[in-house]
Scaffold this active site. Structure first.
Site, mmCIF file in Angstrom:
data_model
loop_
_atom_site.group_PDB
_atom_site.id
_atom_site.type_symbol
_atom_site.label_atom_id
_atom_site.label_comp_id
_atom_site.label_asym_id
_atom_site.label_seq_id
_atom_site.Cartn_x
_atom_site.Cartn_y
_atom_site.Cartn_z
ATOM 1 C CG ASP A 110 -2.093 -1.034 0.911
ATOM 2 O OD1 ASP A 110 -2.622 -1.041 -0.211
ATOM 3 O OD2 ASP A 110 -2.402 -1.828 1.813
ATOM 4 C CG ASP A 171 -7.640 -4.359 -2.522
ATOM 5 O OD1 ASP A 171 -8.081 -5.353 -3.118
ATOM 6 O OD2 ASP A 171 -7.987 -4.045 -1.379
HETATM 7 N N1 GLY Z 1 -7.243 -2.233 0.414
HETATM 8 C C1 GLY Z 1 -7.880 -2.757 1.552
HETATM 9 C C2 GLY Z 1 -9.304 -2.432 1.639
HETATM 10 O O1 GLY Z 1 -9.867 -1.881 0.715
HETATM 11 O O2 GLY Z 1 -9.903 -2.712 2.664
#
Ligand code: GLY
Length: 393
Positions: A110, A171
């Site tokens: 992330d 994601d």
């Molecule tokens: N990227 C983690 C979530 O959307 O919870």
């Protein structure tokens, strides 16, 4: 479809009014927390409190969502020029620079969310010293998660974590703009080569033929053999987690800007068509798109905010014509539903967007505001009102 260009009695568009309310919410929550405190991933009983994660001091810059707070403040400043937002965003950007230097909680993919919305934006908006180097440093860390044998960036955990090794989540493609940024900044093609390979494998194994998505997929880290799909936050391994689908829409569309020869806009539109077809009559997605509309399960407004940005991005990249108009109208339709059903307002709610869900099965942040939902709602409004596009970065 309804469009938000309708002028209301006060003589301003509904998006402009929604943007004013959102900025006011942001201002009040910033005043309540103070400039250097990072709020929780989600609100708690509808108000943000200092984040408490992994034993770190309250309000510390840890976790995967703190950049959404700094990102909102930078956006707020870019839109309205508020000095307190700029001062807080600047202070928080310094904290991201220090976080990288000290290696605090960076063992995950992330880094794109964290560093594009803080340091890359700070560099773009006012050339904050150290922000450019930190963005590049974060990109190098992300590149360090690339598994050459598998051709993917591992999403979670340390690189020797047996559970997470070779695992990819949908994601992840939202973090790739950090690699494109670094490719441009450094001239090193390794960044875009890794992004291209990761996208190719995501498209081949996480997107199903009908345009829905798996949340996560496991690859053999050494030889890349596709092993199995799974979920973490979805209803089931073979369901379609609403936020994952939204990350996919926006992620493929954003990456299309950088790798147009991959035709990623086709993937983005297929995912968008699936998402839009699953929405209930009020246009706010249930937290998993496989749930029946009358199940009584909570909605995840954050999925719709992300999808709205994705639809705007798709529309912006399509040539003028009916298809472009279709996706822009769909974005405005979602935004109208969000402003009608989910806009937060003090004193009952400190977030910008109510009715989000972080992780239903773990009972985390259910029917609360979320930092990412707030960020993408603000970004979508700012885009429609002509204040912002991520293409600037
Ligand atoms: N990227 C983690 C979530 O959307 O919870």
């Amino acid at each position: 479809m309804v469009t938000l260009t309708i002028i209301n009695k006060t003589g301003i568009t509904m998006t402009a009014r929604a943007l004013q309310l959102a900025l006011r919410q942001l201002e009040l929550t910033l005043a309540a927390l103070g400039p250097d405190i990072f709020p929780g991933d989600t609100s708690t009983r509808q108000h943000y409190l200092p984040r408490t994660l992994n034993g770190a001091p309250p309000g510390a810059n840890v976790g995967w969502t703190s950049g959404f707070w700094t990102g909102q403040l930078w956006l707020g400043h870019a839109i309205g020029g508020q000095a307190p937002m700029k001062a807080a965003a600047e202070q928080q950007t310094s904290s991201f620079i220090a976080r990288l230097e000290q290696g605090v909680d960076l063992e995950h993919h992330d880094l794109g969310f964290l560093y594009m919305l803080s340091c890359a934006t700070a560099h773009h908006l006012h050339g904050q010293p150290g922000a450019h180097a930190a963005t590049l440093g974060a990109a190098r860390r992300l590149l360090g998660r690339f598994l050459p044998g598998a051709g993917v960036i591992q999403s979670w955990g340390t690189m020797d974590d047996v559970e997470q090794r070779g695992r990819v989540i949908i994601d992840g493609i939202m973090n790739l703009p950090l690699l494109h940024w670094a490719a441009r900044a450094s001239g090193e093609t390794a960044f875009s080569d890794a992004a291209r390979s990761h996208l190719q494998r995501t498209r081949a194994h996480l997107v199903r033929p009908g345009g829905s998505t798996y949340h996560t997929f496991h690859f053999d880290a050494e030889n890349g053999a596709p092993l199995r799909p799974s979920t973490h936050q979805g209803l089931a391994d073979d369901s379609c987690w609403a936020r994952g689908q939204a990350w996919g829409i926006y992620g493929f569309a954003l990456n299309h800007r950088h790798l147009p020869d991959m035709q990623l806009l086709d993937d983005a539109t297929r995912l968008a068509d699936y998402f839009l077809a699953q929405l209930p009559p009020d246009r706010i997605a249930l937290w998993d798109l496989s749930l029946p509309h009358d199940s009584g399960e909570p909605r995840d407004s954050s999925a719709c905010a992300i999808a709205a940005c994705g639809l705007l991005e798709i529309a912006e990249q399509l040539p003028p014509g009916a298809q472009r108009q279709h996706y822009r109208s769909a974005a405005l339709d979602l935004l109208e539903a969000l402003t009608q059903h989910c806009a937060g307002q003090y004193p009952s709610c400190g977030g910008l967007l109510r009715h989000g869900v972080y992780h239903r099965a773990a009972d985390l942040g259910v029917d609360e505001a979320t930092l990412w939902g707030d960020y993408y709602y603000l970004e979508a409004l700012a885009r429609v009102e002509g204040h912002w596009t991520p293409a600037q970065l």
